[in-house]
Design an enzyme around this catalytic site. Structure first.
Site, short mmCIF file in Angstrom:
data_model
loop_
_atom_site.label_atom_id
_atom_site.label_comp_id
_atom_site.label_asym_id
_atom_site.label_seq_id
_atom_site.Cartn_x
_atom_site.Cartn_y
_atom_site.Cartn_z
N GLU A 163 1.00 -1.28 0.06
CA GLU A 163 -0.13 -0.05 0.06
C GLU A 163 0.78 1.25 0.12
O GLU A 163 0.48 2.00 0.76
CB GLU A 163 -1.11 0.10 1.13
CG GLU A 163 -1.74 -1.24 1.30
CD GLU A 163 -2.80 -1.23 2.34
OE1 GLU A 163 -2.52 -0.44 3.43
OE2 GLU A 163 -3.74 -2.13 2.42
N GLU A 280 -6.06 -10.32 -1.76
CA GLU A 280 -6.84 -10.23 -0.37
C GLU A 280 -8.25 -10.17 -0.83
O GLU A 280 -8.97 -9.54 -0.26
CB GLU A 280 -6.28 -9.16 0.57
CG GLU A 280 -4.84 -9.11 0.59
CD GLU A 280 -4.39 -7.97 1.54
OE1 GLU A 280 -5.24 -7.25 2.10
OE2 GLU A 280 -3.40 -7.66 1.55
C1 XIL Z 1 -5.88 -6.89 8.09
C2 XIL Z 1 -6.33 -7.96 9.21
O1 XIL Z 1 -7.08 -8.76 8.33
C3 XIL Z 1 -6.94 -7.48 10.24
O2 XIL Z 1 -6.76 -8.49 11.07
C4 XIL Z 1 -5.79 -6.51 11.10
O3 XIL Z 1 -6.42 -6.10 12.08
C5 XIL Z 1 -5.62 -5.25 10.00
O4 XIL Z 1 -4.89 -5.77 8.96
N1 XIL Z 1 -4.57 -4.74 3.63
C6 XIL Z 1 -3.78 -5.65 4.06
C7 XIL Z 1 -3.94 -6.64 5.10
O5 XIL Z 1 -2.68 -5.68 3.54
O6 XIL Z 1 -2.47 -7.03 5.91
C8 XIL Z 1 -4.82 -6.14 6.14
O7 XIL Z 1 -5.12 -7.07 6.99
C9 XIL Z 1 -6.29 -5.66 5.32
C10 XIL Z 1 -5.88 -4.54 4.37
#
Ligand code: XIL
Length: 372
Positions: A163, A280
């Site tokens: 990100e 994701e």
């Molecule tokens: C999220 C997790 O799912 C949560 O449990 C945590 O509290 C915060 O992070 N982008 C990403 C992931 O790259 O690492 C994130 O994961 C969601 C958004």
């Protein structure tokens, strides 16, 4: 079973309860029978399929563990490899839980996507407290060296940076005003990739990014920024091997997904030699109808539309969802529904039964072309 008492469903669930297992175990085992493993459908097309993974969910639900093993051949630690999970004191690292995850995956022939080395989020308090322009580079590179070297040879890939773009930061290069940009400088991405390659020469090195999927002003600005920056990195020989598209999709943005401009963007990544991963994937349903059937259908249509467009690109090598079951979706805490109804973003419901989203994903995999 001859000579043994036939176990009724209710007895079976009671017995599982007595053993401390989740009640959805029965439903989960039934789901296994009716839902063809997505990893098999993907493998038939030369693709990987998987999900994020947090070990605590396996402790809470044996059925979820079974579902995971049935459906996935690739896993991304949801939290265990983030900086604040690995280190709560300056310079001290505890790899215990992450090692457990890697060992579990090795035993079960599941590839691991390391996630993530350099991110503005999930930083331990000590890092945020100590970081300065004087020590920024040393802190970042030291972290990468320690962590990537610890797992060297055991991971399929690393999300080296996460990100790093943000049109909201209003910079000409599109970079996010992150602590790393501010304290290391604009070449922090290059340094991060080079340091990871040196520590783990065999891992596929990925730039993971959000909202590239969105064909609106915000997403298009991110795409332009990524291609420009990527051209510079590749021209300088920086080892960037792949792009991760997070793909946290939203029910109210269906019309901005999977159009020709998105496919053209994937083509631009392919032309630059990138392997592409959906990393994701989930569909937020906060603004979709309350009715479960109608909601599941709307979510499934988004999965279908988005994956159909994505899978047309041969450079797309794998798909991972951010969780498999409604019981353990991060969206419950991140974007809840105003009416208080439980959210339903992943492909399986809270009892590990396949939903319309599962069937949509399965169908898109089945109609994808084979890739090498
Ligand atoms: C999220 C997790 O799912 C949560 O449990 C945590 O509290 C915060 O992070 N982008 C990403 C992931 O790259 O690492 C994130 O994961 C969601 C958004």
């Amino acid at each position: 079973m001859r000579g043994k008492r036939k176990t009724s469903r209710r007895d079976f669930i009671k017995e599982l309860g007595a053993m401390g297992l989740a009640e959805c175990a029965w439903a989960g085992s039934m789901a296994q029978a009716s839902a063809a493993p997505l990893r098999r459908l993907a493998a038939d097309k030369g693709l990987l399929f998987g999900s994020s993974l947090a070990l605590k969910y396996f402790v809470q639900s044996a059925a979820y563990q079974q579902l995971f093993l049935t459906q996935c051949d690739i896993a991304t630690p949801e939290v265990h490899m983030k900086w604040n999970s690995l280190s709560s004191q300056p310079g001290m690292y505890d790899f215990g839980t992450a090692d457990k995850l890697v060992a579990f995956c090795a035993t079960n022939h599941i590839k691991v996507r390391g996630h993530t080395l350099v991110w503005h989020d999930a930083l331990p308090a000590w890092v945020s407290g100590q970081l300065t322009a004087e020590n920024g580079q040393a802190m970042m590179v030291d972290h990468i060296r320690k962590v990537a070297a610890h797992f060297a040879g055991k991971l399929y890939s690393w999300d080296v940076v996460n990100e790093v773009l943000d049109p909201g930061s209003h910079r000409a290069d599109g970079l996010r005003e992150s602590p790393w940009l501010q304290n290391v400088g604009v070449d922090y991405i290059e340094q991060a990739f080079r340091a990871t390659a040196a520590a783990d020469p065999n891992a596929l090195l990925v730039w993971n990014e959000n909202y590239l999927e969105l064909s609106n002003g915000f997403g298009m600005a991110k795409r332009r920024a990524m291609l420009n920056l990527l051209d510079g990195l590749l021209a300088r020989g920086v080892p960037v091997h792949g792009i991760g598209l997070e793909s946290h999709l939203r029910g109210d943005q269906a019309s901005a997904l999977g159009d020709a401009s998105y496919e053209a963007f994937l083509g631009e990544l392919e032309r630059r030699g990138m392997k592409i991963f959906i990393t994701e994937l989930d569909v937020q349903d906060a603004t979709l109808p309350a009715d479960t059937g109608a909601r599941d259908q709307a979510v499934a249509e988004i999965y279908s539309r988005f994956l159909t467009a994505s899978l047309r690109q041969q450079a797309l090598k794998g798909v991972a969802t951010w969780g498999l079951s409604d019981a353990f979706s991060w969206i419950t805490g991140y974007r809840a529904r105003k009416d208080g109804l439980p959210v339903r973003p992943p492909p399986f419901d809270a009892t590990c039964q396949p939903k319309a989203a599962y069937y949509a994903i399965a169908a898109t995999l089945q109609s994808a072309s084979h890739r090498g």
